[in-house]
Design a protein around this motif. Structure first.
Motif, PDB file in Angstrom:
ATOM      1  N   MET A   1      13.392  10.514   2.559  1.00  0.00           N
ATOM      2  CA  MET A   1      14.272  11.315   3.408  1.00  0.00           C
ATOM      3  C   MET A   1      14.794  10.489   4.583  1.00  0.00           C
ATOM      4  N   ALA A   2      15.960  10.935   5.021  1.00  0.00           N
ATOM      5  CA  ALA A   2      16.502  10.283   6.217  1.00  0.00           C
ATOM      6  C   ALA A   2      15.627  10.660   7.418  1.00  0.00           C
TER       7      ALA A   2
ATOM      8  N   PRO B   1       3.138  -5.634  12.493  1.00  0.00           N
ATOM      9  CA  PRO B   1       2.544  -6.971  12.295  1.00  0.00           C
ATOM     10  C   PRO B   1       3.375  -8.076  12.930  1.00  0.00           C
TER      11      PRO B   1
ATOM     12  N   ARG C   1       0.420   8.561   7.097  1.00  0.00           N
ATOM     13  CA  ARG C   1       0.379   7.099   7.062  1.00  0.00           C
ATOM     14  C   ARG C   1       0.917   6.600   8.391  1.00  0.00           C
TER      15      ARG C   1
ATOM     16  N   SER D   1      -1.636   1.804   8.148  1.00  0.00           N
ATOM     17  CA  SER D   1      -1.234   0.656   7.324  1.00  0.00           C
ATOM     18  C   SER D   1      -1.994  -0.596   7.733  1.00  0.00           C
TER      19      SER D   1
ATOM     20  N   ARG E   1      18.013  -0.863  10.441  1.00  0.00           N
ATOM     21  CA  ARG E   1      18.582  -0.477   9.123  1.00  0.00           C
ATOM     22  C   ARG E   1      18.141   0.945   8.820  1.00  0.00           C
TER      23      ARG E   1
ATOM     24  N   GLY F   1       8.647   4.114   8.926  1.00  0.00           N
ATOM     25  CA  GLY F   1       8.153   3.401   7.747  1.00  0.00           C
ATOM     26  C   GLY F   1       8.290   4.171   6.456  1.00  0.00           C
TER      27      GLY F   1
ATOM     28  N   ARG G   1       2.096   3.619  10.587  1.00  0.00           N
ATOM     29  CA  ARG G   1       2.669   2.287  10.362  1.00  0.00           C
ATOM     30  C   ARG G   1       2.057   1.263  11.309  1.00  0.00           C
ATOM     31  N   ASP G   2       2.363   0.023  11.045  1.00  0.00           N
ATOM     32  CA  ASP G   2       1.840  -1.089  11.844  1.00  0.00           C
ATOM     33  C   ASP G   2       3.017  -1.905  12.385  1.00  0.00           C
TER      34      ASP G   2
ATOM     35  N   SER H   1      18.236   4.462   7.397  1.00  0.00           N
ATOM     36  CA  SER H   1      18.812   5.159   6.239  1.00  0.00           C
ATOM     37  C   SER H   1      19.455   6.434   6.724  1.00  0.00           C
TER      38      SER H   1
HETATM   39  N1  LIG Z   1       3.572  -0.393   7.626  1.00  0.00           N
HETATM   40  C1  LIG Z   1       4.509  -1.272   8.004  1.00  0.00           C
HETATM   41  N2  LIG Z   1       4.190  -2.563   8.058  1.00  0.00           N
HETATM   42  C2  LIG Z   1       5.119  -3.480   8.370  1.00  0.00           C
HETATM   43  N3  LIG Z   1       6.405  -3.170   8.672  1.00  0.00           N
HETATM   44  C3  LIG Z   1       6.788  -1.893   8.587  1.00  0.00           C
HETATM   45  C4  LIG Z   1       5.858  -0.874   8.260  1.00  0.00           C
HETATM   46  N4  LIG Z   1       6.511   0.283   8.300  1.00  0.00           N
HETATM   47  C5  LIG Z   1       7.797  -0.002   8.633  1.00  0.00           C
HETATM   48  N5  LIG Z   1       7.962  -1.285   8.793  1.00  0.00           N
HETATM   49  C6  LIG Z   1       9.206  -1.955   9.170  1.00  0.00           C
HETATM   50  O1  LIG Z   1       9.834  -1.147  10.132  1.00  0.00           O
HETATM   51  C7  LIG Z   1      11.229  -1.079   9.975  1.00  0.00           C
HETATM   52  C8  LIG Z   1      11.652   0.375   9.799  1.00  0.00           C
HETATM   53  O2  LIG Z   1      11.006   0.890   8.728  1.00  0.00           O
HETATM   54  P1  LIG Z   1      11.741   1.891   7.744  1.00  0.00           P
HETATM   55  O3  LIG Z   1      13.136   1.472   7.490  1.00  0.00           O
HETATM   56  O4  LIG Z   1      10.891   2.040   6.573  1.00  0.00           O
HETATM   57  O5  LIG Z   1      11.785   3.179   8.609  1.00  0.00           O
HETATM   58  P2  LIG Z   1      12.387   4.599   8.170  1.00  0.00           P
HETATM   59  O6  LIG Z   1      11.386   5.585   8.451  1.00  0.00           O
HETATM   60  O7  LIG Z   1      12.825   4.498   6.787  1.00  0.00           O
HETATM   61  O8  LIG Z   1      13.601   4.749   9.096  1.00  0.00           O
HETATM   62  P3  LIG Z   1      14.964   5.527   8.761  1.00  0.00           P
HETATM   63  O9  LIG Z   1      14.634   6.906   8.618  1.00  0.00           O
HETATM   64  O10 LIG Z   1      15.823   5.220   9.879  1.00  0.00           O
HETATM   65  O11 LIG Z   1      15.433   4.906   7.493  1.00  0.00           O
HETATM   66  C9  LIG Z   1      11.520  -1.868   8.749  1.00  0.00           C
HETATM   67  O12 LIG Z   1      11.996  -3.139   9.126  1.00  0.00           O
HETATM   68  C10 LIG Z   1      10.186  -2.031   8.078  1.00  0.00           C
HETATM   69  O13 LIG Z   1      10.083  -3.286   7.394  1.00  0.00           O
END
Ligand SMILES: Nc1ncnc2c1ncn2[C@@H]1O[C@H](COP(=O)(O)OP(=O)(O)OP(=O)(O)O)[C@@H](O)[C@H]1O
Length: 805
Positions: free
Chosen positions: A296-297, A74, A69, A112, A272, A149, A71-72, A274
């Motif tokens: 997962m982190a 937007p 997947r 996405s 933010r 994402g 990510r985007d 994780s």
């Molecule tokens: N497909 C998407 N469309 C819009 N916003 C996205 C998308 N993917 C991620 N984001 C945004 O990007 C930011 C980071 O995404 P996310 O927290 O899910 O990353 P993560 O992989 O969980 O990072 P970590 O491992 O540090 O937690 C968030 O603010 C999220 O809203």
């Protein structure tokens, strides 16, 4: 129980998945323990089917399915140019870099931008959830670097629910009864939910606080309560709290609430981020199904996370420990190792059942960022996913209810899967080889083009350098030429300067000579004056003594007569006619006296000869003009015949033999003035010199011809141009004395010409000698031109017409 060959006769697709229709068939015909693969809903044909399927082989058992997947962004105005491109087959993704691209084949890929969470869920997750409702066990893992994402896909946003809530809703089917009836599926009705957090290699119960343990009904929460740490017992967290219910909405809210208790931290990669692994376990006790959702982190390394300090680094290391352990587990299973390191981390300990249970399937969702800056992390994630996709459940996996043939079946299945994998790798290798060859050809073409361009460039530079050389050579030549011209100019200037100085010196010299002459003249005049005074005194004394007779001394008488009648201050020519009155007996005496007088005047010795007379000469530049200034009465007495005034001009100097001047011929030659030769020409000068010599050499004859000279004098007086007149007079004298031209008649005759400047005598044996004298650069011509003859003549009136008898 493993599927029998008959039950799994359908050909697997490229990923080894059994088509959905077959799966349904298997489901209905196999035992609960029979192995089966989850099925994607993709309808696209397999792009890479097994070229050599083994007819006896059993379908490979791939416990891990991998989807991607992308990510985007937007919210970003300046979206980065995507480095990832989903291929049209929907199963592979192309990673483009500056040096080329690389394709990764997965079980499915979606961006996405093209597929939002709803679509993604429907396409890749929903089918697994349906299996859970039927009693299957499924693990959905979010894997990828930080900020890619994972949490977004898992929990969604305010606009769209994530996989957790959609799954819960699907399992419980609350509020969607109509649709449920249409598809003919039954709802699970009841679920138990456990939410765990694995942080720093510790398991925390997010649904529990220190205030109590055990189950809680829906709605329980303690926002400020501290987390409860759990121990692992077997393959499960011991005494984990769960929430249960039939309403998806309520359970979702509770999950949403406790999920916020996860430890997050702002990192350089994610605001933010994780810092922990989050595990949500949905048990469907009525059918025995289980769904494990793992967020997962991030799989970032310490430096990328921007962590500083020992504790932070330890934290990141612990987070990575779970990821690393999971990688090793995947690799170990893929390699068929006898030992799989599940116990290397708390995460893998809790996931062990997911890998080992025959009913358990794993759906790994690889999250990736299209940002080129994240390229290396994206590639690492895709490589990991590609490896996990190839996992085949090995024989070491304990299979419940195993019989004697089960191990053989499993082994056959594994071999078939490996064959498939090998053939796939071979195909990929061939494609890469082909691409490599094409790239090599293109490279060769480019190199040839570069070589030709270089050759052209070198040629152009060569031409340019040739032109530059020509220009430089021309410049050098021009400069050299200018230098030479300058040098020549300087040399010319120097020569001119030298010549000028020489001429000046000569002029000065001549002026000095002139000055000498003037002084001599003055001396002569003074001498003459003294002589005259002496004569007067003598006459007076003579008269007194009456002892001296005039007839007895003609020369003295002549001098006395001449100067007695002279007006004071008036210069007179010597009266040559007086010589006629001289007695022959006194001729010698008179001549001697005259010679002495000339010698005294000119300061040069006078040599006497009977026939030839050595005239104290002058240089060619001066000559004696024959100007006779006499009283008209005397002229009338002596001159019987009046010679008409004629201007004698000789166009060409007579030859030596013609030095016997013929007055008649000369007179004829002097027919008109227009025919006169320029007196400055060499011939005329030569002629004048000859005339001088002639005149001097024949002074006796000249004295006899004084009548003619007198006439000439008269005519010259009428001439306006004094210089011209003197010239004519000179010529006339020469011409009139035809007989007087005889002294040089004999070529052996010697005439000495004294050089005024040096007083040297130059012997002339003939006229040729005179020419030779000129050729010897005796400065006749130049000096003659420079000396003021006219003035000299004017100042030497007494010398200009001296005749000696
Ligand atoms: N497909 C998407 N469309 C819009 N916003 C996205 C998308 N993917 C991620 N984001 C945004 O990007 C930011 C980071 O995404 P996310 O927290 O899910 O990353 P993560 O992989 O969980 O990072 P970590 O491992 O540090 O937690 C968030 O603010 C999220 O809203």
């Amino acid at each position: 129980m493993a599927p029998t060959p008959s039950s799994s006769s359908a050909k697997p697709n490229q990923f080894g998945f059994t088509p959905k229709s077959n799966q349904t068939h298997i489901r209905t015909t196999t035992t609960p323990q029979s192995k089966h693969r989850l099925n994607f809903t993709s309808t696209k044909p397999s792009p890479n089917p097994n070229p050599n399927p083994n007819p006896n082989s059993v379908p490979a058992d791939h416990p891990v399915e991998v989807v991607g997947r992308i990510r985007d962004y937007p919210d970003r105005k300046d979206k980065p140019v995507s480095a990832l491109q989903v291929n049209p087959d929907g199963r592979s993704v192309r990673v483009r870099t500056d040096i080329g691209y690389r394709d990764f084949t997965l079980d499915g890929v979606a961006s996405s931008e093209d597929q939002d969470l709803d679509e993604f869920y429907k396409n890749f997750v929903q089918s697994r959830i349906n299996g859970v409702k039927m009693g299957d066990k499924c693990t959905v893992m979010m894997y990828g670097p930080t900020g890619s994402g994972k949490s977004y896909t898992m929990f969604g946003s305010a606009k769209q629910q994530g996989i957790v809530y959609k799954s819960l809703r699907d399992i419980l089917r609350n509020g969607d009864e109509e649709e449920e009836e249409e598809v003919g599926e039954r709802k699970a009705g009841f679920v138990q939910v456990t939410v765990l957090e694995i942080y720093n290699e510790e398991i925390y119960d997010l649904l529990s606080t220190n205030s109590g343990n055990g189950g809680f009904s829906i709605g329980w929460s303690k926002a400020n309560a501290s987390k409860v740490k759990l121990e692992v017992m077997g393959k499960k967290a011991k005494n984990a709290t769960f929430i249960s219910g039939t309403e998806a909405g309520k359970i979702s809210k509770e999950i949403q609430k406790v999920e916020k208790r996860r430890i997050i931290k702002s990192t350089s990669c994610n605001e933010r981020s994780s810092r922990s692994h989050c595990m949500i376990i949905l048990d469907v006790p009525t059918v025995g199904g289980r769904l494990m959702l793992v967020d997962m982190a991030g799989s970032e390394n310490i430096e990328q996370a921007g962590q500083t300090g020992f504790e932070a680094k330890m934290q990141t290391a612990k987070i990575n420990q779970g990821n690393t352990a999971l990688k090793r587990v995947v690799e170990s299973i893929a390699n068929g190792d006898s030992h799989v390191p599940f116990r290397d981390s708390k995460l893998t300990m809790l996931l062990q059942d997911s890998f080992e249970d025959d009913k358990s399937k794993i759906l790994m969702i690889l999250c990736a960022s299209p940002d080129p800056k994240e390229m290396h992390k994206t590639i690492s994630t895709l490589e990991y996913g590609a490896k996990a996709k190839c996992i085949v459940r090995g024989p070491h996996t304990p299979i419940k209810g195993d019989d004697s043939s089960s191990s053989d079946v499993m082994l056959g299945s594994r071999i078939a899967a490996m064959d498939q994998f090998i053939s796939k790798l071979q195909m990929e290798n061939k494609i890469r080889e082909k691409e490599k060859n094409e790239a090599h050809k293109q490279l060769q073409k480019k190199e040839e083009e570069i070589a030709s361009l270089r050759a052209k460039l070198a040629e152009a530079e060569g031409k340019k350098s040739e032109e530059e050389i020509n220009v430089k050579v021309n410049d050098m030549l021009k400069r050299e030429l200018e230098k030479k011209i300058e040098e020549c100019q300087k040399m010319a200037d120097r020569v001119v300067e030298m010549e000028r100085k020489k001429m000046e010196q000569k002029i000065i010299q001549q002026q000095e000579e002139l000055e000498t002459l003037r002084r001599r003249l003055e001396e002569i005049e003074s001498e003459l004056t003294r002589s005259r005074e002496g004569k007067q005194n003598e006459n007076e004394s003579r008269n007194l003594s009456s002892s001296f007779s005039l007839e007895g001394n003609g020369f003295a008488k002549k001098l006395i007569d001449m100067y007695a009648d002279e007006d004071p201050g008036m210069e007179k020519s010597m009266d040559l006619d007086k010589s006629l009155d001289m007695e022959i007996g006194s001729k010698r005496e008179y001549q001697k006296a005259a010679n002495n007088s000339i010698q005294a005047i000119l300061g040069y010795p006078y040599i006497e000869n009977d026939e030839d007379v050595y005239v104290p000469g002058s240089t060619g530049k001066s000559y004696l003009s024959t100007v006779f200034e006499e009283d008209e009465e005397e002229v009338e007495e002596v001159q019987k015949d009046v010679i008409e005034e004629k201007m004698v001009c000789v166009t060409n100097p007579p030859p030596v033999s013609a030095f016997n001047l013929d007055i008649d011929s000369l007179s004829t030659a002097a027919g008109s003035e227009s025919e006169c030769v320029d007196p400055d020409t060499a011939s005329s000068r030569q002629l004048r010199i000859q005339n001088i010599f002639t005149l001097c050499g024949n002074y006796r004859e000249l004295s006899q011809q004084h009548t003619a000279l007198t006439a000439t004098n008269k005519s010259s007086e009428n001439c306006s141009d004094s210089k011209e007149t003197k010239q004519k007079t000179m010529n006339q004298v020469v011409c009139d004395s035809k007989e007087n031209c005889s002294p040089l008649r004999n070529s052996n005759d010697v005439v000495e010409v004294a050089d005024l400047s040096g007083g040297n005598k130059l012997p002339f044996t003939s006229l040729e000698n005179k020419v030779a004298m000129e050729n010897n650069k005796l400065p006749l011509t130049s000096l003659e031109n420079k000396l003021p003859f006219t003035s000299l003549e004017n100042k030497l009136p007494s010398l200009s017409a001296v005749s000696f008898d």
